[in-house]
Design a protein around this motif. Sequence first.
Motif, short mmCIF file in Angstrom:
data_model
loop_
_atom_site.label_atom_id
_atom_site.label_comp_id
_atom_site.label_asym_id
_atom_site.label_seq_id
_atom_site.Cartn_x
_atom_site.Cartn_y
_atom_site.Cartn_z
N TYR A 1 0.76 -1.09 -0.17
CA TYR A 1 -0.12 0.02 0.14
C TYR A 1 0.95 1.39 0.01
CZ TYR A 1 -4.20 -2.32 1.25
OH TYR A 1 -5.46 -3.28 1.10
N GLN B 1 -3.47 3.30 -1.65
CA GLN B 1 -3.79 2.68 -2.73
C GLN B 1 -2.71 1.28 -2.69
OE1 GLN B 1 -6.28 3.49 -4.88
NE2 GLN B 1 -6.52 5.15 -3.24
N ASP C 1 -5.87 -3.18 -7.93
CA ASP C 1 -6.61 -4.24 -7.18
C ASP C 1 -6.97 -5.42 -7.72
OD1 ASP C 1 -8.00 -3.69 -9.55
OD2 ASP C 1 -9.73 -2.52 -8.78
#
Length: 635
Positions: free
Chosen positions: A270, A274, A321
Amino acid sequence: MRVILEGDQLRLPFLTRGRIQEIAVNSPAMYELLPSPTYFEKLSGYIKPFSFIFDKKLYNYDETRSHITKEGGNNNVFGQAETFFDKNLANIDLSGIDAYNISGCKTATPISYKLALMGGIGKINYGPGDGTVPIGSGDYLNIPESNKYYVAGTEHAELPSAKDVRGAILNILYGRSATTTKNFSKDFSTCGIKGKLLSWHSPVDVSVYDSEGNHSGPLENNFEFGIPGVNYIISGHNKFIFLPTDENRQYRIEGQGTDKGTFDLLISEYDDSQVIKTDVFNDVRVSTSTLVQFNISATSTDDSILVNDENIFEISELTGDQGEDVAPPQTSIKINDSSEIKNWYKDAEVSLESIDDDSGIFETRYSTDGENFSTYSSPFHISGEGTTTIKYYSIDKAGNNEEIKTASFYIDNTPPEFKTFFDLNTKSIVFLAFDNLDASPDISCAEILCAAIDKAGNETILNFKQKNYLGDFSLNLSSIIYNGITNNFIENEFEVDIEKKSGVIKNFRQEFSWDERNRIKIEYKKSKDESLIKEYAEKGRDKTTKVPGIKFLQVITNKGKILTVINEYFLYGYICSPGSFTILNLTPILGSLFSLFLNFKQKKSIFWYLINGIVFILISLNILTLLSISNMKLL
């Protein structure tokens, strides 16, 4: 939600997850702490349902409520919490009141859960917060932005006692401006989290150590939360551990196997809340003696781990993702280019096709022996006769394993065979079909041929000529065609004569001959109730045998040749092998020996023991011959 359904230690080592769950499931306060309908209207949901193909949206409020109560939550207590939600405190009018809000941020906090295929939590997404309350929820208050403050790196339970917070509260109470510092500011943009999430799906106990020797992980009969900022969640057999890596923090990870099996590990990086990349380790073998070791920091590459001193490398590196993919791929099988799987094939070309909704396919595996799996790369053939079971599954690049699927079928590439004999009941020559695997192949006959086809589609055609003239029957087998390949027989003839008197069979003759010299004949005499079996062969090797009762001559095809079999009982569908057996008429012999046996029994002389042994041997032979096929010839 997680505390109500699964429990949590709440970072207190003397509590147990199970006991907390028992309390939480019936606690009104726990349900009142759940996100209210306003949260869903202004922000979003926090539970994403499982889906194989299409990425579904987060549950809305009603769907979330239904999920919680369905999975074990208390519907009545939830209803009481909704009375509290109806007060709409989140939108309370604070105009005219000098109100302030202090929110924790920059601590990794679960903000949503993605459900797994078999239920439970499959993935946790993290964002800034205080470790318990996400910043989106903690910051939502109807007051001026200038009165909102953010505390970095302080967890929920410690917020009121944090030094910067205490000082700010005193200044506000005394009418002074709150003093901002590096970790206490009005700048929301500083709240982003930086770190690495370890998602373990495994029978492994995981311990984390920081550079100062602090520990988070299991202890003997206990659990320790000793590293500040580390978020450690256990959900079923899954473990989710967020390690902040800002300020040059470094960690040593040790995993100890607790059972025999495999584990998956995803390491997600991260940056500013994000996900940048995810390194995936899949199906790493583990046992109770397995030790897993690796280091985590802001600069660690995370592409390999040490398992019992052996380097194990990642299977893939995902971006963005893609690491949220918890749905296993789906694999379909085709045989001979058809997805409709039949039970029977002559031969089979097997192809496997797999799809995945997000991260993509890593590999597809299959097994034809039920144990050893190979990596699928192109269609493969199955040609060995008998039952075949193919097991197959796929793995995606996120490490999700599909449940093993199976497809079973028969391979039969041997065409049926025929047997023919004279049926005294119908007074005709009868044809039957039999197969090495199919117990009941289809058969149809016309005047000059019979056709048989088995379930795999193998076809055999038998061509012949037959006559029937005043009780004399004859049959000539001319050729046999196996799956389009013709085999011509040598000249042969099957003849049957019946002599009757007053409707009762007096004499019954069956004869099969090939060329001029070789033949086998059975003549039944009613007056003696015996059959005389005569075999004529080349070079004068003739043989004559008398047996009691009626014997029947069968003519059987076998791979383009002809067998003759003498049976007392018809063994329909029985597959005959070449050989020669003779059924002896042992009944008279046994009768005579039994009389001698009784005469010598009283004396028990050497003759008594000798006769006893002979009788035993002959009885055994008689039983065996009843199960045998006699006088078999291969032409």
